[in-house]
Motif scaffolding. Structure first.
Motif, PDB file in Angstrom:
ATOM      1  N   LEU A   7       7.363   2.388  -9.144  1.00  0.00           N
ATOM      2  CA  LEU A   7       8.188   3.021  -8.110  1.00  0.00           C
ATOM      3  C   LEU A   7       9.650   3.084  -8.552  1.00  0.00           C
ATOM      4  O   LEU A   7      10.352   4.056  -8.267  1.00  0.00           O
ATOM      5  N   GLN A   8      10.095   2.037  -9.242  1.00  0.00           N
ATOM      6  CA  GLN A   8      11.463   2.057  -9.767  1.00  0.00           C
ATOM      7  C   GLN A   8      11.678   3.207 -10.741  1.00  0.00           C
ATOM      8  O   GLN A   8      12.760   3.787 -10.809  1.00  0.00           O
ATOM      9  N   LYS A   9      10.652   3.544 -11.500  1.00  0.00           N
ATOM     10  CA  LYS A   9      10.783   4.596 -12.503  1.00  0.00           C
ATOM     11  C   LYS A   9      10.876   5.986 -11.874  1.00  0.00           C
ATOM     12  O   LYS A   9      11.495   6.889 -12.451  1.00  0.00           O
ATOM     13  N   ILE A  10      10.268   6.168 -10.703  1.00  0.00           N
ATOM     14  CA  ILE A  10      10.260   7.507 -10.106  1.00  0.00           C
ATOM     15  C   ILE A  10      11.198   7.639  -8.907  1.00  0.00           C
ATOM     16  O   ILE A  10      11.594   8.748  -8.544  1.00  0.00           O
ATOM     17  N   ASP A  11      11.553   6.503  -8.282  1.00  0.00           N
ATOM     18  CA  ASP A  11      12.366   6.569  -7.062  1.00  0.00           C
ATOM     19  C   ASP A  11      13.068   5.225  -6.843  1.00  0.00           C
ATOM     20  O   ASP A  11      12.638   4.410  -6.033  1.00  0.00           O
ATOM     21  N   LYS A  12      14.175   5.006  -7.556  1.00  0.00           N
ATOM     22  CA  LYS A  12      14.857   3.706  -7.495  1.00  0.00           C
ATOM     23  C   LYS A  12      15.362   3.387  -6.092  1.00  0.00           C
ATOM     24  O   LYS A  12      15.341   2.241  -5.658  1.00  0.00           O
ATOM     25  N   LYS A  13      15.813   4.401  -5.377  1.00  0.00           N
ATOM     26  CA  LYS A  13      16.331   4.166  -4.026  1.00  0.00           C
ATOM     27  C   LYS A  13      15.251   3.587  -3.120  1.00  0.00           C
ATOM     28  O   LYS A  13      15.487   2.646  -2.363  1.00  0.00           O
ATOM     29  N   ASN A  14      14.044   4.148  -3.210  1.00  0.00           N
ATOM     30  CA  ASN A  14      12.933   3.655  -2.410  1.00  0.00           C
ATOM     31  C   ASN A  14      12.493   2.269  -2.867  1.00  0.00           C
ATOM     32  O   ASN A  14      12.100   1.426  -2.061  1.00  0.00           O
ATOM     33  N   ALA A  15      12.578   2.014  -4.177  1.00  0.00           N
ATOM     34  CA  ALA A  15      12.178   0.715  -4.717  1.00  0.00           C
ATOM     35  C   ALA A  15      13.043  -0.414  -4.177  1.00  0.00           C
ATOM     36  O   ALA A  15      12.570  -1.534  -3.979  1.00  0.00           O
ATOM     37  N   TYR A  16      14.318  -0.128  -3.925  1.00  0.00           N
ATOM     38  CA  TYR A  16      15.226  -1.160  -3.431  1.00  0.00           C
ATOM     39  C   TYR A  16      15.227  -1.267  -1.906  1.00  0.00           C
ATOM     40  O   TYR A  16      16.064  -1.950  -1.331  1.00  0.00           O
ATOM     41  N   ASN A  17      14.290  -0.587  -1.280  1.00  0.00           N
ATOM     42  CA  ASN A  17      14.087  -0.748   0.160  1.00  0.00           C
ATOM     43  C   ASN A  17      13.798  -2.219   0.454  1.00  0.00           C
ATOM     44  O   ASN A  17      12.961  -2.835  -0.221  1.00  0.00           O
ATOM     45  N   PRO A  18      14.477  -2.842   1.433  1.00  0.00           N
ATOM     46  CA  PRO A  18      14.269  -4.278   1.730  1.00  0.00           C
ATOM     47  C   PRO A  18      12.804  -4.638   1.976  1.00  0.00           C
ATOM     48  O   PRO A  18      12.378  -5.751   1.651  1.00  0.00           O
ATOM     49  N   LYS A  19      12.045  -3.710   2.522  1.00  0.00           N
ATOM     50  CA  LYS A  19      10.633  -3.993   2.787  1.00  0.00           C
ATOM     51  C   LYS A  19       9.849  -4.153   1.489  1.00  0.00           C
ATOM     52  O   LYS A  19       8.973  -5.019   1.387  1.00  0.00           O
ATOM     53  N   HIS A  20      10.169  -3.331   0.506  1.00  0.00           N
ATOM     54  CA  HIS A  20       9.500  -3.462  -0.783  1.00  0.00           C
ATOM     55  C   HIS A  20       9.985  -4.705  -1.533  1.00  0.00           C
ATOM     56  O   HIS A  20       9.204  -5.355  -2.231  1.00  0.00           O
ATOM     57  N   SER A  39       0.833  -1.205   0.000  1.00  0.00           N
ATOM     58  CA  SER A  39       0.000   0.000   0.000  1.00  0.00           C
ATOM     59  C   SER A  39       0.866   1.252   0.000  1.00  0.00           C
ATOM     60  O   SER A  39       0.537   2.249  -0.666  1.00  0.00           O
ATOM     61  N   CYS A  40       1.972   1.208   0.735  1.00  0.00           N
ATOM     62  CA  CYS A  40       2.877   2.363   0.780  1.00  0.00           C
ATOM     63  C   CYS A  40       3.448   2.671  -0.601  1.00  0.00           C
ATOM     64  O   CYS A  40       3.692   3.842  -0.930  1.00  0.00           O
ATOM     65  N   MET A  41       3.672   1.630  -1.415  1.00  0.00           N
ATOM     66  CA  MET A  41       4.144   1.874  -2.781  1.00  0.00           C
ATOM     67  C   MET A  41       3.100   2.653  -3.561  1.00  0.00           C
ATOM     68  O   MET A  41       3.416   3.619  -4.261  1.00  0.00           O
ATOM     69  N   ALA A  42       1.832   2.235  -3.451  1.00  0.00           N
ATOM     70  CA  ALA A  42       0.752   2.939  -4.153  1.00  0.00           C
ATOM     71  C   ALA A  42       0.587   4.361  -3.623  1.00  0.00           C
ATOM     72  O   ALA A  42       0.338   5.301  -4.388  1.00  0.00           O
ATOM     73  N   LEU A  43       0.760   4.542  -2.302  1.00  0.00           N
ATOM     74  CA  LEU A  43       0.642   5.875  -1.714  1.00  0.00           C
ATOM     75  C   LEU A  43       1.760   6.785  -2.200  1.00  0.00           C
ATOM     76  O   LEU A  43       1.539   7.966  -2.489  1.00  0.00           O
TER      77      LEU A  43
END
Length: 375
Positions: free
Chosen positions: A344-357, A50-54
């Motif tokens: 999410l990878q397209k707009i924020d790669k650093k956040n996409a590679y978060n272990p939780k995601h 859900s956080c990814m969608a948010l």
């Protein structure tokens, strides 16, 4: 504060629905330790997916469905894949809710399947046509009725003299059935856009609403599964339950027949109705919003699609409750995890590679593996 509570009720009500009936059916072959761990994992994945969608909605500046986000951030190809997955998932879940509710009411009251299903469709249509303020108030009432019914039944039927096998952790095929169902039972991602707009993109408040809104069904599901499974002392019924030969209506009828109090069957009926209704409302709301956002702007025409297709599926396939939920889990991986992660990878790669995601990604792959192995 009232808006925050309404958001929590919508999130929890969307999650607590078909899982109330489906999870005990799927958990019979598992220990309670396994159930607890899988419920925690389900909450974790539901929240962070859900956080990814948010995060995607925050990026575009308003609450936006995943299909429209796909069009804006990745083009027509991803949009087509996303919209197909979302529509299939939403319609499959609505069909499952209608099938489960129809089967239960038919077993309890003996009303013909077609009439029950059509009444369910009409009821959902009326709810989705209501003014947003009236809608939120009625949804909150349904949610509170659901929680109250669950509490009364849980304390009435539970028997905590449990089997010793309930505390082990043996690998078995029951996990292949349970994991997709627990994934589907925490399906709230389709209402992310609605909650974002309702809470005016206040991300701190939105994330808190999703945390609280998901913790509630986690506790409810775990306690409810224990209560139902420990209340079954009929050896032959238990064997059929473990063999997955028991349907929704038969389980509810069995629990009603073995209830100690004469009012319990009525409360069971209220529970079943409110559980299915709150989930159907959440799924229907998300689907209606997406259709109007992308293809059909007329609310009544879009509503006829949202209600009509699930009603027809439930009429022609009335006993496919658990199978449809498992099928929905496989489709949900696309809409809930894979496409949001890709965007999410397209707009924020650093956040996409978060272990939780990344854990959400691996869990979705595991769901696909479970489905293929169970065929």
């Amino acid at each position: 504060m009232k808006k925050f509570l309404n958001a929590v009720f919508l999130i929890s009500g969307t999650a607590i629905g078909a899982g109330v009936i489906a999870l005990p059916l799927a958990a019979a072959n598992l220990s309670f330790l396994q159930v607890a761990l899988f419920v925690v994992l389900g909450v974790f994945v539901a929240y962070y997916s859900s956080c990814m969608a948010l995060a995607l909605s925050r990026h575009v500046g308003k609450g936006t469905g995943i299909a429209e986000l796909s069009r804006q951030l990745a083009g027509q190809g991803t949009f087509a894949l996303s919209i197909a997955g979302f529509y299939m998932l939403s319609l499959a879940l609505l069909s499952a809710y209608f099938a489960g509710l129809t089967d239960t009411i038919r077993s309890l009251l003996g009303i013909p399947t077609m009439y029950i299903t059509m009444l369910c469709g009409l009821g959902l249509a009326v709810m989705l046509l209501l003014n947003i303020k009236v809608f939120n108030n009625l949804n909150a009432i349904l949610f509170l009725v659901l929680i109250a019914s669950l509490a009364v039944i849980t304390f009435s039927i539970a028997d905590f003299n449990v089997r010793s096998s309930c505390f082990g952790f043996a690998m078995n095929r029951g996990m292949l059935c349970f994991l997709p169902i627990i994934f589907t039972s925490f399906g709230v991602q389709n209402i992310c856009a609605h909650v974002c707009n309702y809470l005016a993109l206040d991300m701190k408040q939105i994330q808190r609403a999703f945390k609280v809104g998901l913790i509630i069904p986690a506790v409810v599901y775990f306690v409810w599964i224990i209560a139902v499974l420990t209340s079954i002392h009929d050896a032959s019924f238990w064997e059929r339950l473990c063999a997955q030969e028991i349907g929704v209506g038969e389980l509810v009828s069995f629990l009603c027949a073995n209830a100690e109090f004469p009012t319990m069957p009525i409360i069971f009926k209220v529970l079943t109705f409110s559980a299915m209704a709150t989930s159907a409302i959440g799924i229907g709301l998300g689907l209606l919003g997406s259709i109007r956002e992308t293809y059909i702007h007329d609310k009544r025409l879009a509503l006829s699609i949202v209600v009509g297709i699930p009603v027809l599926v439930a009429i022609f396939y009335p006993n496919a409750f658990v199978k449809i939920l498992a099928f929905g889990a496989m489709i949900a991986t696309l809409f809930v995890v894979f496409i949001p992660y890709y965007l999410l990878q397209k707009i924020d790669k650093k956040n996409a590679y978060n272990p939780k995601h990344l854990l959400c990604l691996f869990f979705a792959i595991g769901i696909l593996v479970c489905e293929f192995l169970s065929w």
